[in-house]
Design a protein around this motif. Structure first.
Motif, short mmCIF file in Angstrom:
data_model
loop_
_atom_site.label_atom_id
_atom_site.label_comp_id
_atom_site.label_asym_id
_atom_site.label_seq_id
_atom_site.Cartn_x
_atom_site.Cartn_y
_atom_site.Cartn_z
N ARG A 1 36.13 35.52 44.06
CA ARG A 1 37.19 34.56 43.69
C ARG A 1 37.89 34.26 44.91
O ARG A 1 38.87 33.55 44.70
CB ARG A 1 38.19 35.46 42.77
N ARG A 53 28.87 49.54 35.91
CA ARG A 53 28.23 49.21 34.66
C ARG A 53 27.72 50.50 33.96
O ARG A 53 27.63 51.68 34.25
CB ARG A 53 26.57 48.45 35.13
N SER A 88 31.13 38.72 41.27
CA SER A 88 31.88 37.45 41.12
C SER A 88 32.76 37.31 42.10
O SER A 88 33.34 38.21 42.65
CB SER A 88 32.70 37.66 40.03
C1 LIG Z 1 30.30 34.77 30.18
C2 LIG Z 1 30.96 35.07 31.17
C3 LIG Z 1 32.52 34.43 31.37
C4 LIG Z 1 33.21 34.61 32.36
N1 LIG Z 1 34.70 34.16 32.66
C5 LIG Z 1 35.26 34.45 33.52
C6 LIG Z 1 36.56 33.62 33.88
O1 LIG Z 1 36.84 32.83 32.97
N2 LIG Z 1 37.19 33.88 34.86
C7 LIG Z 1 36.72 35.01 35.84
O2 LIG Z 1 37.64 35.02 36.90
N3 LIG Z 1 35.50 35.49 35.47
C8 LIG Z 1 34.91 35.38 34.64
N4 LIG Z 1 33.78 36.09 34.40
C9 LIG Z 1 33.15 37.12 35.51
C10 LIG Z 1 33.16 38.56 34.93
O3 LIG Z 1 34.49 38.76 35.00
C11 LIG Z 1 32.44 39.46 35.76
O4 LIG Z 1 30.93 38.99 35.81
C12 LIG Z 1 32.43 41.02 35.58
O5 LIG Z 1 33.82 41.40 35.61
C13 LIG Z 1 31.68 41.67 36.19
O6 LIG Z 1 31.83 41.60 37.79
P1 LIG Z 1 30.79 40.92 38.90
O7 LIG Z 1 30.30 39.76 38.29
O8 LIG Z 1 31.26 41.07 40.08
O9 LIG Z 1 29.61 42.16 38.58
C14 LIG Z 1 32.81 35.67 33.31
C15 LIG Z 1 31.50 36.27 33.15
C16 LIG Z 1 30.72 35.86 32.31
C17 LIG Z 1 29.20 36.38 32.22
#
Ligand SMILES: Cc1cc2nc3c(=O)[nH]c(=O)nc-3n(C[C@H](O)[C@H](O)[C@H](O)COP(=O)(O)O)c2cc1C
Length: 168
Positions: free
Chosen positions: A14, A155, A12
Protein backbone atom coordinates in the motif's frame (compact mmCIF):
# COMPACT_ATOMS: atom_id res chain seq x y z
CA UNK A 1 12.36 -18.06 -8.52
CA UNK A 2 10.33 -21.13 -7.49
CA UNK A 3 6.55 -20.64 -7.66
CA UNK A 4 6.16 -21.42 -3.94
CA UNK A 5 8.76 -18.75 -3.08
CA UNK A 6 6.82 -16.20 -5.12
CA UNK A 7 3.59 -17.21 -3.37
CA UNK A 8 5.27 -16.96 0.04
CA UNK A 9 6.87 -13.56 -0.52
CA UNK A 10 3.83 -11.79 -2.02
CA UNK A 11 2.19 -9.14 0.16
CA UNK A 12 -0.48 -6.55 -0.39
CA UNK A 13 1.56 -3.36 -0.87
CA UNK A 14 0.00 0.00 0.00
CA UNK A 15 3.07 2.28 -0.24
CA UNK A 16 4.96 2.74 -3.52
CA UNK A 17 8.13 4.37 -4.77
CA UNK A 18 7.52 6.90 -7.54
CA UNK A 19 9.88 5.00 -9.91
CA UNK A 20 8.14 4.10 -13.17
CA UNK A 21 7.43 0.47 -14.08
CA UNK A 22 9.57 -0.51 -17.10
CA UNK A 23 7.48 -1.37 -20.17
CA UNK A 24 9.11 -4.81 -20.32
CA UNK A 25 7.98 -5.60 -16.74
CA UNK A 26 4.49 -4.30 -17.48
CA UNK A 27 4.31 -6.51 -20.58
CA UNK A 28 5.49 -9.48 -18.47
CA UNK A 29 2.73 -9.19 -15.88
CA UNK A 30 0.05 -8.59 -18.53
CA UNK A 31 1.26 -11.66 -20.44
CA UNK A 32 0.83 -13.71 -17.25
CA UNK A 33 -2.79 -12.48 -17.04
CA UNK A 34 -3.36 -13.23 -20.73
CA UNK A 35 -2.35 -16.87 -20.22
CA UNK A 36 -4.87 -17.48 -17.42
CA UNK A 37 -7.50 -20.19 -17.83
CA UNK A 38 -11.15 -19.14 -18.18
CA UNK A 39 -14.63 -20.58 -18.59
CA UNK A 40 -14.69 -22.35 -22.01
CA UNK A 41 -11.64 -20.20 -22.82
CA UNK A 42 -13.92 -17.19 -23.28
CA UNK A 43 -11.29 -14.76 -21.90
CA UNK A 44 -13.96 -12.23 -21.00
CA UNK A 45 -11.41 -9.74 -19.64
CA UNK A 46 -9.93 -6.42 -20.61
CA UNK A 47 -7.17 -4.83 -18.56
CA UNK A 48 -7.01 -1.04 -18.48
CA UNK A 49 -3.46 0.14 -17.71
CA UNK A 50 -3.68 3.58 -16.15
CA UNK A 51 -0.64 5.87 -15.98
CA UNK A 52 -2.28 9.25 -16.71
CA UNK A 53 -2.23 11.04 -13.32
CA UNK A 54 -5.70 12.52 -13.88
CA UNK A 55 -7.29 9.13 -14.68
CA UNK A 56 -5.37 7.48 -11.82
CA UNK A 57 -6.67 10.07 -9.41
CA UNK A 58 -10.27 9.63 -10.66
CA UNK A 59 -10.06 5.84 -10.37
CA UNK A 60 -8.47 6.06 -6.90
CA UNK A 61 -11.31 8.34 -5.80
CA UNK A 62 -13.73 5.49 -6.58
CA UNK A 63 -12.20 3.71 -3.57
CA UNK A 64 -8.84 3.37 -1.80
CA UNK A 65 -7.56 6.90 -2.61
CA UNK A 66 -4.00 5.99 -1.58
CA UNK A 67 -3.66 3.96 -4.80
CA UNK A 68 -3.20 7.23 -6.76
CA UNK A 69 0.41 7.30 -5.46
CA UNK A 70 1.39 4.14 -7.35
CA UNK A 71 2.95 4.75 -10.77
CA UNK A 72 0.46 2.40 -12.48
CA UNK A 73 -3.06 1.15 -11.79
CA UNK A 74 -4.36 -1.90 -13.64
CA UNK A 75 -8.14 -2.28 -13.74
CA UNK A 76 -9.63 -5.68 -14.59
CA UNK A 77 -12.87 -5.36 -16.55
CA UNK A 78 -15.14 -8.20 -17.67
CA UNK A 79 -17.93 -8.80 -20.14
CA UNK A 80 -20.30 -10.90 -17.99
CA UNK A 81 -22.23 -12.12 -21.05
CA UNK A 82 -19.26 -14.20 -22.29
CA UNK A 83 -18.69 -16.91 -19.62
CA UNK A 84 -21.47 -19.10 -18.28
CA UNK A 85 -23.07 -19.37 -14.88
CA UNK A 86 -23.62 -22.26 -12.50
CA UNK A 87 -26.79 -21.53 -10.56
CA UNK A 88 -26.19 -18.14 -9.02
CA UNK A 89 -22.39 -18.28 -9.56
CA UNK A 90 -21.24 -15.92 -12.30
CA UNK A 91 -18.03 -17.33 -13.70
CA UNK A 92 -16.66 -14.01 -14.95
CA UNK A 93 -15.78 -13.23 -11.33
CA UNK A 94 -13.69 -16.39 -11.08
CA UNK A 95 -12.08 -15.81 -14.48
CA UNK A 96 -11.03 -12.30 -13.44
CA UNK A 97 -9.84 -13.61 -10.06
CA UNK A 98 -7.56 -16.15 -11.69
CA UNK A 99 -6.18 -13.71 -14.27
CA UNK A 100 -5.54 -11.06 -11.63
CA UNK A 101 -3.74 -13.56 -9.42
CA UNK A 102 -1.54 -14.53 -12.39
CA UNK A 103 -0.70 -10.84 -12.82
CA UNK A 104 -0.12 -10.36 -9.09
CA UNK A 105 2.23 -13.34 -8.77
CA UNK A 106 4.16 -12.39 -11.92
CA UNK A 107 4.54 -8.88 -10.48
CA UNK A 108 5.80 -10.29 -7.19
CA UNK A 109 8.34 -12.43 -9.05
CA UNK A 110 9.68 -9.23 -10.66
CA UNK A 111 9.90 -7.36 -7.35
CA UNK A 112 6.78 -5.31 -8.09
CA UNK A 113 4.08 -4.69 -5.51
CA UNK A 114 0.33 -5.01 -5.99
CA UNK A 115 -2.79 -4.90 -3.85
CA UNK A 116 -6.07 -6.38 -4.95
CA UNK A 117 -8.66 -3.58 -4.68
CA UNK A 118 -12.19 -4.90 -4.39
CA UNK A 119 -13.79 -2.09 -2.42
CA UNK A 120 -14.67 0.76 -4.76
CA UNK A 121 -17.71 2.45 -6.24
CA UNK A 122 -18.07 0.71 -9.56
CA UNK A 123 -20.04 3.54 -11.22
CA UNK A 124 -17.26 6.01 -10.40
CA UNK A 125 -14.60 3.57 -11.66
CA UNK A 126 -16.55 3.07 -14.90
CA UNK A 127 -16.81 6.82 -15.43
CA UNK A 128 -13.07 7.28 -14.73
CA UNK A 129 -12.12 4.62 -17.28
CA UNK A 130 -14.83 5.22 -19.90
CA UNK A 131 -16.14 1.67 -19.49
CA UNK A 132 -19.24 1.04 -21.63
CA UNK A 133 -22.65 -0.16 -20.45
CA UNK A 134 -22.76 -3.91 -19.75
CA UNK A 135 -19.05 -4.21 -18.89
CA UNK A 136 -18.11 -4.67 -15.23
CA UNK A 137 -15.07 -3.30 -13.41
CA UNK A 138 -14.33 -6.23 -11.10
CA UNK A 139 -11.11 -5.11 -9.43
CA UNK A 140 -8.04 -3.00 -9.80
CA UNK A 141 -4.54 -3.03 -8.42
CA UNK A 142 -1.76 -0.54 -7.98
CA UNK A 143 1.50 -1.69 -9.56
CA UNK A 144 4.95 -0.37 -8.71
CA UNK A 145 8.06 -0.83 -6.62
CA UNK A 146 7.20 -1.33 -2.92
CA UNK A 147 8.11 1.37 -0.42
CA UNK A 148 7.26 -0.85 2.54
CA UNK A 149 7.96 -4.43 3.56
CA UNK A 150 4.90 -5.66 5.47
CA UNK A 151 5.11 -8.77 7.63
CA UNK A 152 3.09 -11.76 6.46
CA UNK A 153 -0.55 -11.71 7.51
CA UNK A 154 -1.67 -14.76 9.51
CA UNK A 155 -3.32 -17.63 7.70
CA UNK A 156 -5.45 -20.44 9.08
CA UNK A 157 -3.66 -23.74 9.68
CA UNK A 158 -4.14 -26.48 7.09
CA UNK A 159 -5.88 -28.55 9.78
CA UNK A 160 -8.60 -25.85 9.95
CA UNK A 161 -9.25 -25.64 6.22
CA UNK A 162 -8.73 -29.17 4.90
CA UNK A 163 -10.77 -32.28 5.63
CA UNK A 164 -10.92 -35.75 4.13
CA UNK A 165 -13.77 -37.24 2.11
CA UNK A 166 -16.58 -35.39 3.94
CA UNK A 167 -17.04 -31.76 4.96
CA UNK A 168 -16.48 -31.40 8.67
C1 LIG B 1 -11.13 -9.93 -3.25
C2 LIG B 1 -10.19 -9.04 -2.47
C3 LIG B 1 -10.52 -7.72 -2.27
C4 LIG B 1 -9.64 -6.87 -1.59
N1 LIG B 1 -9.96 -5.53 -1.46
C5 LIG B 1 -9.08 -4.70 -0.86
C6 LIG B 1 -9.34 -3.30 -0.81
O1 LIG B 1 -10.36 -2.80 -1.31
N2 LIG B 1 -8.43 -2.49 -0.21
C7 LIG B 1 -7.26 -2.99 0.34
O2 LIG B 1 -6.47 -2.20 0.86
N3 LIG B 1 -6.98 -4.32 0.30
C8 LIG B 1 -7.85 -5.18 -0.28
N4 LIG B 1 -7.56 -6.52 -0.37
C9 LIG B 1 -6.30 -7.04 0.20
C10 LIG B 1 -6.54 -7.90 1.46
O3 LIG B 1 -6.84 -7.05 2.55
C11 LIG B 1 -5.26 -8.73 1.74
O4 LIG B 1 -5.04 -9.62 0.67
C12 LIG B 1 -5.35 -9.55 3.03
O5 LIG B 1 -5.44 -8.69 4.16
C13 LIG B 1 -4.13 -10.46 3.23
O6 LIG B 1 -2.92 -9.72 3.20
P1 LIG B 1 -1.77 -10.06 2.14
O7 LIG B 1 -2.36 -9.87 0.75
O8 LIG B 1 -0.64 -9.08 2.40
O9 LIG B 1 -1.37 -11.48 2.37
C14 LIG B 1 -8.42 -7.38 -1.05
C15 LIG B 1 -8.09 -8.72 -1.30
C16 LIG B 1 -8.94 -9.52 -2.01
C17 LIG B 1 -8.51 -10.95 -2.29
Amino acid sequence: MELMDVIRQRRSIRKYKPDPVPQEALDYVLEAARLAPSWANTQCWKFVVVTDPKVKSELAKAGNEWTAHAPVLVAACADPSEPGTKGDQAYYMLDIGIAMEHLILAASERGLGTCWIGWFKEDAAKRALGVPEGIRVVAFTPLGYPNEAPSPKPRKALSEIVCSNRYE
